[in-house]
Structures are given as structure tokens and as C-alpha cells.
Write a protein that holds these residues in place. Structure first.
Motif, PDB file in Angstrom:
ATOM      1  N   ASP A 130      47.600  48.396  28.394  1.00 40.82           N
ATOM      2  CA  ASP A 130      46.529  47.390  28.491  1.00 40.82           C
ATOM      3  C   ASP A 130      46.331  46.948  29.943  1.00 40.82           C
ATOM      4  N   VAL A 131      47.434  46.682  30.624  1.00 38.37           N
ATOM      5  CA  VAL A 131      47.319  46.208  32.014  1.00 38.37           C
ATOM      6  C   VAL A 131      46.783  47.324  32.908  1.00 38.37           C
ATOM      7  N   ALA A 132      47.250  48.537  32.690  1.00 40.88           N
ATOM      8  CA  ALA A 132      46.767  49.665  33.514  1.00 40.88           C
ATOM      9  C   ALA A 132      45.259  49.843  33.340  1.00 40.88           C
ATOM     10  N   LEU A 133      44.801  49.772  32.104  1.00 43.47           N
ATOM     11  CA  LEU A 133      43.365  49.962  31.842  1.00 43.47           C
ATOM     12  C   LEU A 133      42.529  48.800  32.388  1.00 43.47           C
ATOM     13  N   ALA A 134      43.124  47.625  32.443  1.00 40.98           N
ATOM     14  CA  ALA A 134      42.383  46.447  32.919  1.00 40.98           C
ATOM     15  C   ALA A 134      42.449  46.294  34.439  1.00 40.98           C
ATOM     16  N   THR A 135      43.258  47.115  35.091  1.00 35.37           N
ATOM     17  CA  THR A 135      43.415  47.004  36.544  1.00 35.37           C
ATOM     18  C   THR A 135      42.558  48.065  37.228  1.00 35.37           C
ATOM     19  N   PRO A 136      41.522  47.637  37.967  1.00 33.74           N
ATOM     20  CA  PRO A 136      40.642  48.629  38.606  1.00 33.74           C
ATOM     21  C   PRO A 136      41.423  49.578  39.509  1.00 33.74           C
ATOM     22  N   GLY A 137      41.104  50.871  39.381  1.00 32.72           N
ATOM     23  CA  GLY A 137      41.704  51.863  40.269  1.00 32.72           C
ATOM     24  C   GLY A 137      42.957  52.529  39.745  1.00 32.72           C
ATOM     25  N   CYS A 138      43.500  52.046  38.621  1.00 32.43           N
ATOM     26  CA  CYS A 138      44.746  52.633  38.117  1.00 32.43           C
ATOM     27  C   CYS A 138      44.506  53.882  37.268  1.00 32.43           C
ATOM     28  N   VAL A 139      43.375  53.897  36.566  1.00 35.29           N
ATOM     29  CA  VAL A 139      43.113  54.989  35.616  1.00 35.29           C
ATOM     30  C   VAL A 139      41.721  55.549  35.891  1.00 35.29           C
ATOM     31  N   ILE A 140      41.627  56.875  35.925  1.00 35.71           N
ATOM     32  CA  ILE A 140      40.323  57.515  36.145  1.00 35.71           C
ATOM     33  C   ILE A 140      39.969  58.365  34.931  1.00 35.71           C
ATOM     34  N   ASP A 141      38.674  58.589  34.726  1.00 36.07           N
ATOM     35  CA  ASP A 141      38.236  59.380  33.560  1.00 36.07           C
ATOM     36  C   ASP A 141      38.319  60.877  33.839  1.00 36.07           C
TER      37      ASP A 141
END
Ligand code: FES
Ligand code: FES
Length: 193
Positions: free
Chosen positions: A182-193
Motif C-alpha cells: 500500500d505504501v509503495a503504491l501510494a508513494t510517487p516514483g516507487c512503482v512503474i507500470d
């Protein structure tokens, strides 16, 4: 932290052990130089000298990672370190954060980090014995994601790989991993598509 008083207490407890000065930074506060037994483990130094008892002693053999603290490096990166297998002097000159140093006081209130809040929101722990180590591990993982984002499809595996060494006997890990996701997805720049 009353170093003078605690040093006297420890000297009385271990009167014959060889000591040498130790200086380091813990939770933003410079500690020392303070005379510390050369063989003292870091977790004992935290508990006995500084009354920082939030770092938990689990296996004492470097396996469970309950005793993990976070190390801050000069380049701004973070890493994990266990305190039950490394001596206090191993941390000489280092800058570390124990579980007591994650939340920050703002306007008279203690504000949890996103990871701490997510662990609570997701009911990630029960007894909480492993929680200080998971907070350190997850915070380091998020710092690494900020530097090297992962694809959404690889996030679950990246979480498992990063936290794999942290043992929890209560909750089966799922809620910890969900909170970190949840935190990774809510933190800009942590996860890319
Ligand atoms: S108490 Fe340090 S790894 Fe288990
Ligand atoms: S919550 Fe009890 S060991 Fe993890």
C-alpha cells in the motif's frame, strides 16, 4: 539519555571488562565519546546504556531480524543492520535509527511514518515482537524503491525478497506485505507500470 548515570551503572555491573571510547549518532543525537566494553553487543549497548529498549532481542543468533536497526549513510541511502550479532563498536561513527527514532514530534504530537501507520491500519502485527525489525526493513526497502523503482507486476516479489529475512511468528506475513505494498503504491516514483 543520561549517559553519565548509565555509564556508572554499567561500570558497576561489568567492573573488570576492557573498554574503549565509542562515538556515534542515534536517532539524530550524538552519543559519546563514552567508555563501552569492547565485546559488548550493540543491542546490549542500546538497552543498558541508553534505555532504548524498543529494539527487540529474539534469537540472538542473527536469524530472526527482530533486533534490526536502520543505518543512514552519507549519500542519503539507508540499510539494515542487526544488533545481536554486531558489537557496539562496529557502529562507531555511524548514524543509526532505532524504532524510537522513526516517528517524529510535530506540534506536540507524535507523527508515525507512512510504514508505521500502514502496519497499524493493516493490523500487520499481533504481539509486536518482530515489528521494530519490520519497520526498519520496510523503511529501507521503500528507500531502495525510491532509488530503483520496480514494475507493478514485480512489486509483490520485490517485497517478499526484501523482507524475507524478517521472521514473524504471529501473523503469517500477509498483512505486513500488504501494508508495504500500500505504501509503495501510494508513494510517487516507487512503482512503474
Ligand atoms: S535477535 Fe538479532 S537476528 Fe534475532
Ligand atoms: S507479531 Fe508476534 S512475532 Fe510478529
Amino acid at each position: 539519555m543520561n549517559q553519565a548515570m548509565d555509564q556508572e551503572r554499567v561500570t558497576q555491573k561489568y567492573p573488570t571488562i576492557e573498554r574503549k571510547p565509542l562515538t556515534l549518532t542515534i536517532n539524530g543525537e550524538k552519543i559519546g565519546p563514552i567508555e563501552v566494553p569492547i565485546t559488548m553487543l550493540m543491542i546490549d549497548f542500546l538497552h543498558e546504556y541508553l534505555d532504548l529498549t524498543g529494539t527487540h532481542f529474539g534469537c540472538g543468533q542473527g536469524v530472526c531480524h527482530a533486533c534490526t536497526v536502520m543505518v543512514l549513510h552519507d549519500d542519503g541511502s539507508k540499510s539494515e543492520s542487526r544488533t545481536c550479532v554486531f558489537g557496539a563498536h562496529y557502529f562507531s561513527g555511524k548514524n543509526i535509527v532505532t524504532i524510537e527514532g522513526h516517528a517524529k514530534e510535530q506540534e506536540g504530537k507524535l507523527v508515525l511514518t507512512p510504514i508505521q501507520q500502514a502496519f497499524i491500519d493493516n493490523f500487520s502485527f499481533q504481539c509486536g515482537y518482530c515489528a521494530p525489525g519490520f519497520v526498519a526493513g520496510a523503511t529501507v526497502f521503500l528507500d531502495q524503491l525510491n532509488r530503483t523503482p520496480v514494475k507493478r507486476a514485480h512489486l509483490e516479489k520485490a517485497i517478499e525478497d526484501a523482507l524475507n529475512d524478517h521472521i514473524c511468528r504471529c501473523t503469517g506475513y500477509v498483512r505486513y506485505y500488504e501494508a508495504i505494498r500500500d505504501v509503495a503504491l501510494a508513494t510517487p516514483g516507487c512503482v512503474i507500470d
